[in-house]
Each structure stands twice: as structure tokens, then as C-alpha cells.
Design a protein around this motif. Structure first.
Motif, short mmCIF file in Angstrom:
data_model
loop_
_atom_site.label_atom_id
_atom_site.label_comp_id
_atom_site.label_asym_id
_atom_site.label_seq_id
_atom_site.Cartn_x
_atom_site.Cartn_y
_atom_site.Cartn_z
N TRP A 68 -0.58 0.88 -7.00
CA TRP A 68 -1.36 1.32 -7.95
C TRP A 68 -0.15 2.39 -8.67
O TRP A 68 -0.53 2.60 -10.27
N ALA A 69 0.48 2.75 -8.27
CA ALA A 69 1.10 3.85 -9.67
C ALA A 69 2.47 3.37 -10.13
O ALA A 69 3.64 3.33 -10.98
N GLU A 70 2.34 2.17 -9.96
CA GLU A 70 3.77 0.94 -10.43
C GLU A 70 3.96 -0.19 -11.09
O GLU A 70 4.09 -1.01 -11.49
N PRO A 125 -10.61 4.33 1.41
CA PRO A 125 -10.92 4.24 0.26
C PRO A 125 -9.84 4.73 -1.26
O PRO A 125 -10.33 4.10 -2.11
N THR A 126 -8.80 4.52 -0.55
CA THR A 126 -7.18 4.47 -1.45
C THR A 126 -6.86 2.74 -1.28
O THR A 126 -6.02 2.71 -2.28
N ARG A 127 -7.32 1.67 -0.82
CA ARG A 127 -7.31 0.72 -0.58
C ARG A 127 -8.27 -0.37 -1.25
O ARG A 127 -9.54 -0.48 -0.53
N ALA A 128 -7.90 -1.00 -2.00
CA ALA A 128 -8.62 -2.17 -2.39
C ALA A 128 -8.59 -3.94 -1.93
O ALA A 128 -7.28 -4.10 -1.46
N ASP A 129 -9.41 -4.36 -1.80
CA ASP A 129 -8.79 -5.40 -0.79
C ASP A 129 -9.39 -7.22 -1.79
O ASP A 129 -10.56 -6.37 -1.64
N GLN A 130 -8.30 -7.19 -2.02
CA GLN A 130 -8.70 -8.59 -2.72
C GLN A 130 -9.38 -9.30 -1.45
O GLN A 130 -9.36 -10.27 -0.22
N LEU A 166 -7.83 4.72 -5.97
CA LEU A 166 -6.93 3.90 -5.58
C LEU A 166 -5.39 4.86 -5.94
O LEU A 166 -4.86 4.58 -6.10
N VAL A 167 -4.69 3.85 -4.21
CA VAL A 167 -3.65 4.26 -4.53
C VAL A 167 -2.75 2.20 -4.44
O VAL A 167 -1.79 2.13 -4.97
#
Length: 341
Positions: free
Chosen positions: A151-153, A256-261, A294-295
Motif C-alpha cells: 500500500w505504501a508503494e 484486516p491489514t491484508r486484502a485478498d484478490q 490496509l498494508v
């Protein structure tokens, strides 16, 4: 203390905390950069299944009562009847003491009793689990490349630009939690194209349209019951208002810091218009507002899916590790486990 099999509803609060502790100890040892598990809605995560499926849980505690390993088995019904999916975790300090083998034997016996002919498991290629399943005769069926979008990039200017590049004759819609009834039949028609996609391993029922819609509703409802928030972008063709493309992301309360496609698919007649790129970019912009904690986002692609990898690369996804899908015949596994070590 003997290994114990439980129904998800029989898990105590202490069991849930211990379950999470084993997962996090294993994660810290094998994949230290991975997000840690939380007990938030963990009971819901373990209890909720699709109506035709069953989940069985196994806890292995040592003589002091400390949880040293656990396993989960989902026995599929419906079209996937005869298949079981296993997840197993062993506390690193307990490795080499037979914990994994005890759990695997209990899982295999339960699978056999539930009518399973095949067991499958996902394994991260850089972890000790690879050697464990190799030794127990599991065969590698599929190799998938996991890519991460940090996310930060993210280049948000590039993402916003891609989200706005929509071919004439289409519109995009974003929906959280599922899709409205007016779109469900055409959504199901597009989703059914996954079955014919070369090398695609996703489960998609044979039926289409209105016959498939109830299964999709069950799927969205089950995700919600498990504490998993669905985010969906669809491409809709004008003037008829039918879904011709879709992409799905899920964020769980437990990590909760990760989303799954999840799935991304475009109907064959509407490919080559850049819809997949536009939908995925639009969904990222929606997640930026809806899930500010999100991270990163993770996605998986087959090594033959050059077009998907190109899209992901343009959005900023970077390959970090391979995942292996392993399978074994249940009867043969039980026979191997019965032999003296």
C-alpha cells in the motif's frame, strides 16, 4: 493429553486464543513479514461454511495442556463432493515430535468417514511444510505465483488514471458485500467463464445465470458470516445493463491489514478493451476509502497467465513467493500412515 476432534461450535475462548497463538508462532518462524492473526471473529471464521460443506477441527495438546498443533478439514458437498481441503499448523517448538503426522492421520480418517476420495492442501514454497507433504506422498498439482501490492508503494496517480480509462459503451459499478439482484444473473454468467479458462483451478458450478445465482448469494453470505468483507467492481455494458466483467477483493476481520484478490474475469466477447485493468484499478481506489488500515493486497496467478501478470505488474504488484497446491488419494494416504515409521 490426547488429540481431540471438535465441531467449530465446540471451541472454547481458550481454544480460539491458543489456535491463534499457534498460527502466529508458525508465521513468525516461517514467514516473518506476514500479517499476524487476530482472534476478532475467529469463531465466525471457523464456524461458517457453505450450506453443503462441513468443517472439522482438530486440536493436539501436550501433556501440560499446551496446544502444539491444530488442523481444519473442510469436506465439500455439491459438485465438489469427494474432495476435502486441509489446513494444518504446528508450533515450531514442537516440530519433529510427530505432531503433524498425528494430525494428518486424524484428518485422513475423518475425510474417509465423510466420503472424501481426495485431500488437497496449499503450501508456501519456502516453508518446512513442503518437505512434510512430500514425505507423506502428496503430489504437487499446481504452482501459483503470489504477488503483493504494498500500500505504501502504490502510485495512486497512475491507479486513478487507469481507473478512469474506460472504453465507450461500458460503465463501472462498485459494490460492497455482494452484488444487487438486478445484476446477479449476468454476474453469474460471467463468473461461469472461469470454468473454460485454460489452467484455471477455481471452482465454478456447471449451471449459469439464474440457476447459479443462489449459489453466489450463499457464497457472499458465507463470507460475511465469517467476518470477511467483500469488495466488488463490475463492468456493465450499455444499454442493456448486463455485467460483462468483474473483479473481487476480500478483507477479513482476522487479518484486516491484508486484502485478498479473488476472481477477475471478463466475458470473452468483451476482452481486449482493457476492462480488467480498469476494474482492478477502480477497486483499489474504493479500497483506499473503505479499508484505510490496509498494508497490502495479495493475489495469485498461474505461471502460464502472462496477461494477468502484466496487468498486476502495471498496477504495482511484485512477485514474492510461490505457492504449491498438493493432492493425495485418501485411501493411499491412510495406507502410508499405517506403515511403521
Amino acid at each position: 493429553m490426547p488429540l481431540k476432534q471438535l465441531a467449530p461450535g465446540e471451541m472454547t475462548d481458550d481454544d480460539l486464543r491458543d489456535w491463534c497463538s499457534v498460527l502466529n508462532d508458525m508465521t513468525a518462524a516461517d514467514m516473518p513479514a506476514e500479517p499476524r492473526w487476530r482472534t476478532d471473529r475467529l469463531r465466525d471464521y471457523l464456524e461458517a461454511t457453505l450450506p453443503e460443506d462441513e468443517r472439522h477441527l482438530f486440536l493436539d495438546r501436550d501433556a501440560d495442556g499446551d496446544l502444539v498443533g491444530h488442523a481444519s478439514l473442510i469436506v465439500f458437498g455439491g459438485e465438489q463432493a469427494g474432495t476435502g481441503v486441509v489446513e494444518m499448523s504446528t508450533r515450531p517448538s514442537a516440530r519433529g515430535k510427530g505432531v503433524g503426522t498425528r494430525l494428518l492421520r486424524a484428518v485422513a480418517e475423518c475425510a474417509k468417514a465423510g466420503g472424501c476420495r481426495t485431500l488437497s492442501v496449499e503450501v508456501i514454497a519456502t516453508t518446512p511444510a513442503v518437505g512434510f507433504y512430500d514425505r507423506h506422498g502428496f503430489a504437487r498439482s499446481t504452482v501459483e505465483q503470489r504477488h503483493l501490492l504494498r500500500w505504501a508503494e502504490i502510485d495512486w496517480e497512475k491507479i486513478e488514471h487507469a481507473a478512469g480509462r474506460l472504453a465507450a459503451g461500458y460503465r463501472l459499478e462498485y459494490h460492497a458485500g455482494g452484488v444487487p439482484d438486478r445484476l446477479m444473473d449476468s454476474y453469474a454468467d460471467v463468473k461461469a467463464n472461469l470454468r473454460s479458462a485454460p489452467g484455471n483451478v477455481a471452482f465454478v458450478p456447471e449451471w449459469r445465470g439464474s440457476a447459479y445465482a443462489p449459489a453466489l448469494r450463499d457464497s457472499f453470505q458465507t463470507l460475511a458470516r465469517r467476518g470477511m468483507r467483500s469488495h466488488i467492481a463490475v463492468a456493465v455494458s450499455e444499454p442493456f445493463g448486463n455485467v460483462v466483467g468483474l473483479t473481487e477483493l476480500v478483507v477479513s476481520a482476522q487479518r484486516p491489514t491484508r486484502a485478498d484478490q479473488y476472481d477477475t474475469v471478463v466475458a470473452p466477447a468483451h476482452r481486449s478493451y482493457g476492462l480488467a485493468m480498469t476494474m482492478k484499478a477502480r477497486l483499489l481506489t474504493e479500497l483506499r476509502r473503505a479499508e484505510p488500515q490496509l498494508v497490502d493486497v495479495q493475489t495469485w496467478t498461474l505461471d502460464t497467465a502472462d496477461d494477468v501478470r502484466w496487468i498486476n505488474g502495471e498496477l504495482g504488484f511484485v512477485h514474492d513467493v510461490d505457492w504449491y497446491d498438493y493432492e493425495t488419494d485418501v485411501d493411499k494416504l491412510l495406507s502410508r500412515l499405517a506403515r511403521p515409521a
